[in-house]
Design a protein around this motif. Structure first.
Motif, PDB file in Angstrom:
ATOM      1  N   LYS A 497       0.957  -1.245   0.049  1.00 44.74           N
ATOM      2  CA  LYS A 497       0.162   0.136  -0.106  1.00 44.74           C
ATOM      3  C   LYS A 497       0.959   1.168  -0.152  1.00 44.74           C
ATOM      4  N   VAL A 498       0.421   1.995  -1.051  1.00 45.01           N
ATOM      5  CA  VAL A 498       1.552   3.333  -1.047  1.00 45.01           C
ATOM      6  C   VAL A 498       1.409   4.248  -0.179  1.00 45.01           C
ATOM      7  N   ASP A 499       2.454   5.081   0.285  1.00 48.16           N
ATOM      8  CA  ASP A 499       2.543   6.258   1.120  1.00 48.16           C
ATOM      9  C   ASP A 499       2.589   7.412   0.292  1.00 48.16           C
ATOM     10  N   GLU A 500       1.819   8.232   0.668  1.00 47.83           N
ATOM     11  CA  GLU A 500       1.909   9.691  -0.500  1.00 47.83           C
ATOM     12  C   GLU A 500       3.140  10.296  -0.496  1.00 47.83           C
ATOM     13  N   ASP A 501       3.851  10.046   0.632  1.00 47.44           N
ATOM     14  CA  ASP A 501       5.218  10.681   0.537  1.00 47.44           C
ATOM     15  C   ASP A 501       6.336  10.113  -0.211  1.00 47.44           C
ATOM     16  N   TRP A 502       5.885   8.775  -0.973  1.00 45.14           N
ATOM     17  CA  TRP A 502       6.883   8.093  -1.529  1.00 45.14           C
ATOM     18  C   TRP A 502       6.798   8.784  -3.060  1.00 45.14           C
ATOM     19  N   PRO A 546      10.392   0.082   1.920  1.00 43.66           N
ATOM     20  CA  PRO A 546       9.819   1.556   2.641  1.00 43.66           C
ATOM     21  C   PRO A 546      10.663   1.889   3.500  1.00 43.66           C
ATOM     22  N   GLN A 550      12.195   5.864   2.771  1.00 44.44           N
ATOM     23  CA  GLN A 550      12.124   6.770   4.089  1.00 44.44           C
ATOM     24  C   GLN A 550      13.732   7.338   4.597  1.00 44.44           C
ATOM     25  N   ARG A 553      14.547   9.722   1.464  1.00 34.61           N
ATOM     26  CA  ARG A 553      13.883  11.057   1.464  1.00 34.61           C
ATOM     27  C   ARG A 553      14.519  12.320   1.818  1.00 34.61           C
TER      28      ARG A 553
END
Length: 614
Positions: A497-502, A546, A550, A553
C-alpha cells in the motif's frame, strides 16, 4: 426384468447420446481425429446444417487397411494403450468411442490411405447392424469421412435438431475456436456447396493477428494485448482485452488447456478478478492458452471433454491471476504519459486506415517468465514505433505506435534469456566458486559449527565467517555501484500500500534507485516492486523498500553507506568457508588485521583454572 448385457449396437447408440449431441459434435470429434493424425489441412463440407451431410477430409497420416475395421469398433484407439498413458494425455481423443458412436446413428463412409500404401481403402458402416465393408478406392494420403443422414435411425433425436441455420451457427462457432488454437492448420468450411470460411495457415504474428480479427472481430484485434509467460512448467499465452476499453470489444472468452477448449470456473474466476480493478470483470474479452504438464491435469472428467481438473488448482489460479494483473498494470502505467487527444485518436482510428496491431506484454509477472514471441519473431527496432515501458508494438503498429512517451530497450535476445540463470547467482557465490580451487596463502584455521574460524595461540578466539563474507559482499557492491547494480526480476512482484510521501521520493531519487537495480512503480494506490539487486532477493521487501524510501527521502546516502546497507540486507549465507577464507587470505594485511579484530576472544585460561579448582 432380468439383468443382461447390452448388444454392441444398443451400447453404441447409448454412447452416441453422450458424444453426438448435434452435427457440431460430430464435426468436433472428426476434426480432432484429423489433428491427432498430424493433418496440416482440414476441409469441412456440410449440407443442411450437417443433418444431411458431414464430410471431413484431411492430409494426415491415414489409417492402414488392416485397421479400418478396428477403427469403427468401440473402445479402439491408437492414442493410448496403458493406464499410465491416461495420466499424460496430449491428444484430443483417447476413448475410442467417436467413430463407433457416429456410425451407429448415420451412414458412415471412411476412406483412407497411408504413405506406405499404393492405393486407398474405403470402409462403409450403416446404422444399427454395424457391418463394415472394405473396398478399394482412389484417395490421396490422408483420410476422408462422410456421415450422411445423421440420426436417420433415431427419429426422436432427429426431431430435437434445430433449424439448419442454428446448427450451422454451432458448427461455425466451434470451427472458430479450434482455428484460434491451431494457427498452423488450414481450415475450410463449405455449406450447401458454398465456401463460407477459409482460415489460411498463420505462420507469423501478423498472419495470426489477421486470423484473430477474422474470428474475434476487428475491435478486439485492434486493441488486444499479447501475453506470453513461462514459469516452472506453466506457459500462458494469447491475447486479452486492453484496460483502455471499458466495454467488451467482443463476446470472445476462450480458454485452452494444452490446446483443448475448456470451461472452468477456476479459470473464469482468475480472469474476472484480474479485470475487476478495471471495471470490466465478467465482460472482459480474452483468448488465452495454458500449457501444462499432462500429468498435472485430468481431461477425463467430462463426456465431451469440456472440463478438466487441475491437480494444483490453486497454484494454477494464482499463476493466471498474477500474470494477467501484471500485464494490465504495465499497460495502464504506460498510458499515464499518453495525451488525452492521442488516446481518443487511437481508440477511434478507422479499421481500414491501418494494419492490424496489438500491444505486447514482454514481462507480465514472475521472474523467469519468458518473453519470446509465439512465432519466434525477432524484436523490432523502435524508431518511430515506440515502446511503452515493458510493452512493445509489432512493426505493423502504425498510428497506435505514436503514443509512446519514451523509448525502452528491445526485448531480450535468445542469448540474454539463456544467460538468465547466471543472473540468479549472487556475486558472492560466483566469486566463491572461482576461488575455491585457488592456492591459499595461509592454511585455513579449523571451523567450529560451520560458522567460526578458530584462532589458537596465546589467545583463543573465534572469528565469525559471516562477518568476513559480508565485508566481501560490501566490497563487491562498491566495485559495481558506480556503473549500476544488476537487476533481477522477482518471482512474483510484491505489492505494498503506497504512502503519499513516496511519490515525490521516487521521482527525486529515480536515478539512485536505478543505480541500485531497483525497479518500482505505483498503480492504483499500490507500490509494485518488480526488480531488485541480487542482494535483496531473500530479504523482506515489504519492510526493506519502505525503509529505503524513508532513508533517501531526507538525504542521498554515500556509496559506502548504501553498500553497507545492502550487505546487511543480504540474507544469503556464505556457501563455502574454504572459498571465503581464500578470498580473505588475498586481502591486504591491514584489512585482514582490521577484520581479525572482530574476533571474539575466549577466556579459556580462566575456564581452565575454574575446572582445575573444582
Amino acid at each position: 426384468m432380468t439383468i443382461q448385457i447390452l448388444s454392441p449396437q444398443l451400447a453404441n447408440q447409448i454412447a452416441a447420446g453422450e458424444v453426438v449431441e448435434r452435427p457440431a459434435s460430430v464435426i468436433k470429434e472428426l476434426v480432432e481425429n484429423s489433428l491427432d493424425a498430424g493433418a496440416t489441412r482440414v476441409d469441412i463440407e456440410i449440407d443442411k446444417g450437417g443433418s444431411k451431410l458431414i464430410k471431413i477430409q484431411d492430409n494426415g497420416s491415414g489409417i492402414p487397411k488392416s485397421e479400418l475395421n478396428l477403427a469403427l469398433s468401440r473402445h479402439a484407439t491408437s492414442k493410448l494403450s496403458t493406464l499410465d498413458d491416461l495420466d499424460a494425455i496430449l491428444s484430443f481423443g483417447f476413448r475410442g468411442e467417436a467413430l463407433a458412436s457416429i456410425s451407429s446413428v448415420s451412414r458412415l463412409t471412411l476412406t483412407s490411405r497411408t504413405a506406405e500404401q499404393t492405393e486407398a481403402w474405403q470402409a462403409y458402416a450403416e446404422g444399427s447392424d454395424m457391418a463394415v465393408k472394405v473396398i478399394p478406392a482412389a484417395h490421396p494420403v490422408g483420410t476422408t469421412i462422410e456421415a450422411v443422414d445423421l440420426f436417420f435411425n433415431t427419429p426422436a433425436r432427429r426431431r430435437f435438431l434445430k433449424s439448419d441455420k442454428t446448427e450451422f451457427t454451432h458448427i461455425d462457432e466451434w470451427l472458430k475456436r479450434i482455428a484460434l488454437v491451431k494457427p498452423e492448420i488450414h481450415f475450410t468450411l463449405k455449406h450447401n456447396g458454398k465456401q463460407v470460411r477459409n482460415y489460411r495457415p498463420a505462420n507469423n504474428q501478423d498472419q495470426y493477428l489477421m486470423r484473430l480479427a477474422q474470428i474475434c472481430g476487428k475491435n478486439f484485434a485492434e486493441q488486444a494485448i499479447e501475453i506470453d509467460c513461462q514459469h516452472e512448467g506453466l506457459t500462458l499465452s494469447g491475447y486479452i482485452q486492453s484496460p483502455f476499453f471499458t466495454s467488451p470489444a467482443s463476446d470472445t472468452q476462450f480458454f485452452y488447456v494444452n490446446g483443448r477448449l475448456i470451461r472452468d470456473r477456476l479459470v473464469n474466476h482468475a480472469v474476472r478478478q484480474a479485470f475487476s480493478e478495471h471495471g470490466t470483470g465478467e465482460l472482459a474479452s480474452y483468448v488465452l492458452m495454458l500449457e501444462i504438464a499432462p500429468h498435472q491435469v485430468d481431461v477425463n472428467v467430462h463426456p465431451a471433454k469440456h472440463e478438466v481438473r487441475f491437480h494444483q488448482s490453486r497454484y494454477v489460479h494464482d499463476y493466471i491471476l498474477q500474470a494477467l494483473q501484471s500485464a494490465l498494470m504495465q499497460v495502464a502505467r504506460a498510458s499515464i504519459s499518453l495525451p488525452e487527444e492521442k488516446q481518443v485518436e487511437f481508440v477511434e482510428d478507422d479499421w481500414h486506415s491501418k494494419p492490424l496491431s496489438t500491444g505486447r506484454v514482454s514481462e507480465a509477472g514472475p521472474s523467469n517468465y519468458a518473453t519470446q514471441s509465439k512465432f519466434d519473431e525477432k524484436p523490432r527496432e523502435s524508431g518511430s514505433q515506440g515502446q511503452l515501458s515493458s510493452i512493445s508494438a509489432p512493426s505493423s503498429y502504425s498510428r497506435g505506435g505514436e503514443y509512446s512517451a519514451r523509448s525502452q530497450p528491445e526485448l531480450p535476445s535468445a542469448s540474454e534469456i539463456a544467460s538468465y540463470t547466471q543472473l540468479l547467482k549472487t556475486p558472492q557465490t560466483a566469486q566463491a566458486s572461482k576461488l575455491v580451487n585457488s592456492d591459499l596463502k595461509t592454511p585455513m584455521p579449523p571451523v567450529l559449527a560451520g560458522q567460526y574460524w578458530v584462532y589458537a595461540g596465546d589467545e583463543l578466539s573465534l572469528l565469525p565467517i559471516d562477518i568476513v563474507a559480508k565485508w566481501l559482499v560490501k566490497r563487491d557492491i562498491l566495485a559495481k555501484i558506480d556503473n549500476g547494480l544488476v537487476s533481477q526480476p522477482l518471482l512474483m512482484p510484491v505489492s505494498i500500500k503506497v504512502d503519499e510521501d513516496w511519490l515525490n521520493t521516487i521521482d527525486e531519487r529515480e536515478q539512485l534507485l536505478r543505480q541500485l537495480g531497483i525497479e518500482i512503480t505505483i498503480r492504483l494506490g499500490q507500490l509494485i516492486i518488480k526488480k531488485v539487486p541480487p542482494y535483496l532477493r531473500q530479504s523482506q521487501l515489504v519492510t526493506v523498500i519502505p525503509e529505503l524510501l524513508q532513508w533517501v527521502r531526507f538525504e542521498e546516502p554515500t556509496h559506502e553507506a548504501l553498500a553497507l546497507w545492502l550487505a546487511k540486507q543480504d540474507d544469503g549465507k556464505f556457501e563455502s568457508a574454504v572459498a571465503t577464507w581464500s578470498a580473505f587470505s588475498q586481502l591486504d594485511d591491514e584489512i585482514q588485521q582490521e577484520l581479525a579484530q572482530k574476533a571474539k576472544v575466549l577466556p579459556w585460561q580462566s575456564w581452565l583454572e575454574e575446572q582445575l579448582s573444582d
